[in-house]
Design an enzyme around this catalytic site. Structure first.
Site, PDB file in Angstrom:
ATOM      1  N   GLU A  76      50.032  13.561  40.108  1.00 46.13           N
ATOM      2  CA  GLU A  76      49.460  12.571  39.540  1.00 46.13           C
ATOM      3  C   GLU A  76      47.853  12.307  39.245  1.00 46.13           C
ATOM      4  O   GLU A  76      47.573  11.277  39.946  1.00 46.13           O
ATOM      5  CB  GLU A  76      50.594  11.168  39.236  1.00 46.13           C
TER       6      GLU A  76
ATOM      7  N   GLU B 121      59.642  12.650  36.857  1.00 50.72           N
ATOM      8  CA  GLU B 121      60.271  11.818  37.216  1.00 50.72           C
ATOM      9  C   GLU B 121      60.778  10.631  35.873  1.00 50.72           C
ATOM     10  O   GLU B 121      59.842  10.916  34.984  1.00 50.72           O
ATOM     11  CB  GLU B 121      58.881  10.974  38.186  1.00 50.72           C
TER      12      GLU B 121
ATOM     13  N   HIS C 102      61.540  -0.963  43.992  1.00 49.35           N
ATOM     14  CA  HIS C 102      61.098   0.398  42.706  1.00 49.35           C
ATOM     15  C   HIS C 102      63.156   0.621  42.846  1.00 49.35           C
ATOM     16  O   HIS C 102      63.913   0.230  43.569  1.00 49.35           O
ATOM     17  CB  HIS C 102      60.566   0.990  43.217  1.00 49.35           C
TER      18      HIS C 102
HETATM   19  C1  GLA Z   1      54.324   7.577  40.356  1.00 48.40           C
HETATM   20  C2  GLA Z   1      54.213   7.911  41.356  1.00 48.40           C
HETATM   21  C3  GLA Z   1      55.784   8.483  42.075  1.00 48.40           C
HETATM   22  C4  GLA Z   1      56.121   6.784  41.676  1.00 48.40           C
HETATM   23  C5  GLA Z   1      56.046   6.285  40.860  1.00 48.40           C
HETATM   24  C6  GLA Z   1      56.697   5.013  40.848  1.00 48.40           C
HETATM   25  O1  GLA Z   1      54.787   7.669  39.056  1.00 48.40           O
HETATM   26  O2  GLA Z   1      54.668   9.660  41.557  1.00 48.40           O
HETATM   27  O3  GLA Z   1      55.212   8.833  43.184  1.00 48.40           O
HETATM   28  O4  GLA Z   1      55.238   5.911  42.592  1.00 48.40           O
HETATM   29  O5  GLA Z   1      55.185   6.635  39.764  1.00 48.40           O
HETATM   30  O6  GLA Z   1      56.896   4.112  39.343  1.00 48.40           O
END
Ligand code: GLA
Length: 720
Positions: A206, A355, A406
């Site tokens: 990201e 994800e 989470h």
């Molecule tokens: C992002 C990150 C992950 C995690 C998620 C949590 O997408 O890439 O490492 O932190 O958020 O929602």
């Protein structure tokens, strides 16, 4: 390490290791017959030095649809891995993404590389028929690195250097950091580039946080020099005489994120995009040089996130992927669906959801869960939009660390959470429907045009705080999807000849290349529909002197005489009536005029602020076999649905499937001689859908001519 490796070896060589589960879950103990221990230790001594490639068990054929989980073996004792992988295998999880935050485990001190744990994790996953996507760990540099080389730490907009303790604390343009990033990526690629259980690579994680230090500033000034060649050229194109901004030396050009000259703002964003691209290429080149071509290279993007131009950054990748989080509330199939279609448009082919949330996140204001059944509905919605993989983030929370609360698939005790069974169902369904969906992708007759330049330009000068460019795009996307049942989202410079209808909701910035492409599209018989604010600005984020739609005004035989921000106070909206019914214009209203006798008025404003009274709100013109339309009003859903029906009719667009009840989403995929339709019911009440012909319902295994779907019900239908 020894006890840990014993367990790995025992499972690896098919020995029976009996795990005694205990409430701690992760701290599983192994009870092995005493006599076996020396034998296994001997095996371990022989097996441990095997290279990673030799250790990996050859998994069977690649599944067409991948269910996955983000797994962090470095956070757990190796003795726990087999239990996790067994649970994953039972849920039909077919890949894990591993490594993207594990630098301090891979290289605990400078130059001390530790790969055995990763060799074992990959081999153990293979043993459970689970493939691996390897993440390069560069989003989280280790403390020894940032301490010894503080220049690799990013500098925030406030001029302060980041510290250790969070992630993404690196300076993306810093040459020293790039050296380290390339080195670790290259070592990984050399070690795992031909490992048959490694199917792909995710570079970093990201991309999001730019740096604003002297090094970044210097590189930006050089970028401006390269791009504009002379200061005269830059000064003219940015109109720097305004507010005495004229530059006499490249080094005078500052970094501005929000309130700078529009040309400067856009240039900074282009520099940011190019710098993320080169940051990525720095790793990508060494991976590609050392990896088998069958291993894809991607990075996980973020849907509507606009920190950089995703078209620029995607172009070197093999696969686009994104992290699809709902956050608070429930899935909005249109806004989320458009983000899928946007991602599919980066490389114009199927993509991965790298994800997604297992029920809920930890970062929204209220981390509400998705309903029972909604995670499954969302997974099929993802596949319907062209995803070939859905990965849950994450498998299990570390027992400490920033993201303890989470959503996961396994709880702190190491046993499944309630959602696990729903994900297991998804896995079983992916396995069943995979062969049917193999080789299929999304094909659309309608394209929506999207550009980051336009979204940035609007956001920097919204003119009405409520003018959200994404909401504007979705206001067109939703009715078009309802009518056509499939929409592509692409940038305005691609070959558009495959589309019957092309719609540009708010293409505020139109470059000369884009204008040429759009004019050719209409001249070749296409129908081009332009929405509010289209064609206002040029490639420097300056105003086109023709007024909107700029270089398309001649073709339209009309233009925007004036634009007006509309308040949302009761009584301030502007009535609009005509071909698409009676509605109001909110947020924005453009007073149009026609300059050509064959330009027709489709909608007119009613009595409002005097300026708009009786003036055209939507106009259209036929040009040869083609057509061009301009919509200047921001209309409500009902009028937009009528507009979309009209657009479809005048362009020969037909629904991909046929009539369905409101709230039932249809996702067509086709290819390899197959036509498949995924249906999801987002209504609370059950819905019955009459199929256009008898189809094979893949999940139930029956032939059907109607299907009834409960709330969040899913059908995967193959046309005969
Ligand atoms: C992002 C990150 C992950 C995690 C998620 C949590 O997408 O890439 O490492 O932190 O958020 O929602």
């Amino acid at each position: 390490m020894n006890t840990v490796s014993l367990i790995r070896i025992s499972s690896y060589y098919g020995c029976i290791a009996k795990f005694n589960s205990n409430p701690a879950g992760d701290r599983m103990t192994v009870s092995l017959p005493k006599l076996l221990v020396p034998a296994l230790a001997a095996l371990l001594a022989v097996a441990a030095p095997l290279p990673a490639n030799a250790q990996a068990q050859q998994p069977e054929a690649h599944p067409p649809l991948y269910l996955g989980a983000a797994w962090y073996p470095e956070q757990w004792p190796e003795s726990r891995w087999d239990a996790d992988l067994t649970l994953m295998e039972q849920a039909h999880i077919r890949f894990v993404r591993v490594g993207e935050f594990a630098w301090s485990t891979m290289e605990p001190t400078e130059g001390d590389y530790q790969w055995e744990w990763l060799d074992h994790a990959i081999a153990d996953a293979a043993h459970h028929h689970i493939y691996v996507v390897l993440g390069t760990p560069t989003a989280a540099p280790p403390a020894w690195l940032t301490t010894k080389y503080p220049e690799t730490l990013r500098i925030g907009e406030d001029g302060r250097r980041d510290q250790h303790g969070n992630r993404q604390q690196f300076d993306w343009a810093n040459p020293k950091y790039r050296e380290f990033a390339r080195d670790i990526a290259e070592r990984m690629a050399k070690r795992y580039g031909h490992n048959p259980n490694v199917i792909g690579w995710q570079i970093d994680n990201e991309y999001a946080r730019e740096s604003y230090g002297p090094e970044d500033q210097k590189q930006f000034d050089e970028w401006c020099h390269q791009h504009y060649k002379t200061l005269d050229n830059l000064n003219t194109r940015w109109t720097t005489a305004y507010w005495s901004q004229t530059y006499t030396d490249w080094s005078q050009i500052p970094i501005e994120e929000k309130y700078g000259n529009p040309g400067l703002l856009l240039s900074w964003k282009h520099f940011v995009s190019d710098t993320w691209r080169s940051y990525q290429k720095n790793q990508l080149d060494v991976i590609r040089a050392n990896a088998d071509p069958s291993q894809f290279i991607t990075t996980n993007m973020m849907g509507w996130f606009d920190g950089y131009d995703h078209y620029t950054v995607s172009q070197d990748l093999d696969l686009a992927s994104w992290d699809d989080y709902v956050g608070e509330g429930h899935l909005d199939p249109y806004r989320n669906g458009a983000a899928h279609d946007l991602t599919r448009g980066f490389l114009r082919k199927n993509f991965w959801v790298m994800e997604t949330q297992p029920g809920f996140v930890n970062w929204a204001p209220v981390n509400t869960p998705l309903d029972k059944g909604e995670v499954r509905a969302m997974a099929w919605h993802d596949i319907g939009h062209g995803a070939d993989a859905v990965e849950y983030w994450q498998w299990r929370s570390a027992l400490n660390g920033q993201e303890e609360l989470h959503g996961t698939l396994v709880g702190a005790d190491g046993t499944p959470v309630p959602l696990y069974s729903e994900v297991k169902q998804i896995g079983a369904e992916f396995a069943k429907a995979g062969p049917v969906l193999a080789g299929t992708s999304v094909h659309s007759e309608v394209a929506i045009l999207h550009s980051y330049d336009s979204r940035w330009a609007i956001n920097w000068q919204r003119h009405n705080k409520n003018f959200d460019p994404i909401t504007q795009i979705v206001s067109y996307y939703k009715p078009l999807r309802q009518v056509a049942q499939s929409v592509d989202i692409v940038q305005p410079t691609v070959d558009l000849s495959q589309y019957k209808l092309v719609v540009a909701p708010g293409l505020e910035v139109i470059t000369e290349a884009a204008a040429k492409n759009l004019i050719a599209y209409v001249q070749n018989g296409g129908h081009l529909v332009l929405g509010q604010r289209t064609g206002m600005k040029n490639e420097d984020n300056g105003l086109w002197p023709q007024r909107e739609p700029g270089p398309l005004a001649d073709l339209l035989g009309g233009r925007v005489d004036q634009f007006y921000a509309i308040d949302d106070k009761p009584g301030d909206t502007v009535p609009v009536t005509g071909l698409w019914g009676a509605t109001t214009s909110k947020i924005w209203a453009e007073q149009l005029s026609t300059s050509s006798p064959d330009t027709q008025v489709l909608m007119r404003y009613g009595k409002s602020n005097g300026w708009l009274d009786g003036q055209p709100a939507a106009i259209t013109r036929k040009v040869g076999k083609g057509q061009i339309t301009y919509i200047g009003a921001w209309m409500d859903d009902a009028a937009m649905l009528n507009a979309a029906r009209w657009m479809a009719k005048t362009s020969g667009v037909t629904p991909a499937f046929g009539p369905v009840p409101d709230g039932v989403d249809v996702y067509p995929r086709e290819g390899n001689g197959k036509k498949v339709f995924i249906l999801v019911n987002f209504n609370k009440a059950p819905q019955t859908v009459k199929l256009p012909s008898t189809m094979h319902a893949v999940l139930s295994g029956k032939d059907e001519s109607t299907v009834t779907l409960n709330h969040y019900g899913v059908a995967v239908l193959q046309a005969k």
